[in-house]
Design an enzyme around this catalytic site. Structure first.
Site, short mmCIF file in Angstrom:
data_model
loop_
_atom_site.label_atom_id
_atom_site.label_comp_id
_atom_site.label_asym_id
_atom_site.label_seq_id
_atom_site.Cartn_x
_atom_site.Cartn_y
_atom_site.Cartn_z
N HIS A 260 47.81 46.72 49.50
CA HIS A 260 46.52 46.73 49.61
C HIS A 260 45.87 44.88 49.73
CE1 HIS A 260 45.54 50.93 48.55
NE2 HIS A 260 46.27 50.52 47.48
N ASP A 261 46.33 44.22 48.52
CA ASP A 261 45.65 42.95 48.67
C ASP A 261 46.31 41.91 49.59
OD1 ASP A 261 44.16 43.91 46.68
OD2 ASP A 261 45.28 42.88 45.04
#
Length: 335
Positions: free
Chosen positions: A257-258
């Site tokens: 995600h990040d």
């Protein structure tokens, strides 16, 4: 060169993003500003310092930020996803287990919001702000300095989802659900803002074989990512699409995600986007839902009037992003 302040709540996938930013030759990581979310802000700050120490980057400053949401009551931390320490249960709980030469990154006397404002004023138009946690610090900085959107080069946000189902409710992604009021306030003003949400991050999966390659070839960076990912991988392979894929014979995998937000900074052409006025629902059963106007209609309801355009990523060349992440960490590994 992208000068980056990473607003973060480490977090296993936050650790991947920190590593990506540190290793990428086109990124200068200036600081980590911390916020509650995956864990408490106290643990997030401690984890930020620990990760920087493990990666040999204690020159990167840390600024502690918000401990609670802007308006709503705090939600439970994501222990089931990231472990009770926020780092997949790899943080050494005994002081003697910490590195003997540990020289932790300095925690600024400024809180995260003031740190962001101060940095933007000193280098107007130069800093890319990458936010991969709840947007509380960003909203606070905006409230204190309304000119902030004109002082930064870009704002890249990991959060929200448009078409993809949410990961903490059928409609909401975790960062936006943790502080929907802050997120909606951020989208009310005219930033150079891009949202990297679940519509693309659920496509960027990193498998156990990739993580093992990092362990074996990416030095201290790969070692920490491998160890912290064990808890994270276990969570992913117990539910959702990743679990279904494993049942069909695919290897265990988890979402990056990040790190995808860092990818959107260094390789924006890997993403397909839409633009429109954006809102985040602040209350009710749809709390945390991110919505973007893709029609351009003139609505009778006032909720969308005079909202500036926000860019949202809707598709991605996932293999290209994952390969760049792996190659960056291996080619420019930290010793």
């Amino acid at each position: 060169m992208h000068k980056v302040i990473l607003d973060t709540d480490p977090g296993v996938d936050d650790t991947m993003a920190i590593a990506y930013a540190l290793c990428h030759p086109e990124v200068q990581l200036l600081a980590l500003t911390t916020v509650f979310g995956n864990t408490s802000v106290e643990f997030a700050t401690r984890n930020a310092q620990y990760v920087l120490d493990c990666f040999g980057a204690v020159e990167v400053e840390v600024a502690k930020g918000a401990a609670i949401p802007s308006v709503q009551s705090p939600l439970p931390y994501a222990d089931v996803v990231h472990g009770p320490d926020g780092l997949g249960t790899v943080y050494p709980l005994q002081p003697h287990a910490l590195k003997a030469h540990a020289a932790y990154a300095t925690v600024s006397n400024l809180d995260a919001a003031d740190f962001i404002i101060d940095a933007a004023r000193k280098a107007p138009g130069e800093i890319t702000l990458v936010a991969v946690g709840p947007l509380t610090n960003i909203a606070l900085a905006l409230a204190r300095e309304p000119k902030l959107p004109t002082l930064i080069r870009a704002l890249v946000i990991m959060g929200g989802t448009v078409d993809e189902p949410g990961n903490v409710s059928p409609l909401a992604e975790a960062n936006f659900l943790n502080d929907p009021h802050a997120a909606d306030a951020v989208f009310a003003v005219d930033w150079p803002a891009t949202v990297v949400g679940l519509d693309v991050t659920h496509d960027i999966m990193i498998g156990d074989s990739h993580l093992a390659r990092l362990r074996d070839e990416a030095g201290v960076t790969g070692d920490l990512i491998w160890r912290s990912s064990r808890f994270y991988i276990d969570f992913y392979t117990q539910k959702g699409a990743a679990a279904a894929a494993v049942e069909k014979g695919s290897e265990p995998a988890c979402a990056m995600h990040d790190a995808a937000a860092i990818a959107a900074v260094v390789m924006p052409d890997a993403f397909k986007t839409v633009a429109g006025a954006a809102r985040v629902v602040a209350e009710g059963m749809a709390t945390g839902q991110f919505a973007i106007d893709r029609t351009g209609y003139h609505y009778a309801m006032p909720h969308w009037q005079e909202r500036p355009d926000t860019i949202a990523c809707m598709a991605v060349d996932a293999a290209r992003v994952r390969d760049d992440f792996l190659n960056t960490l291996i080619t420019h590994k930290r010793h």
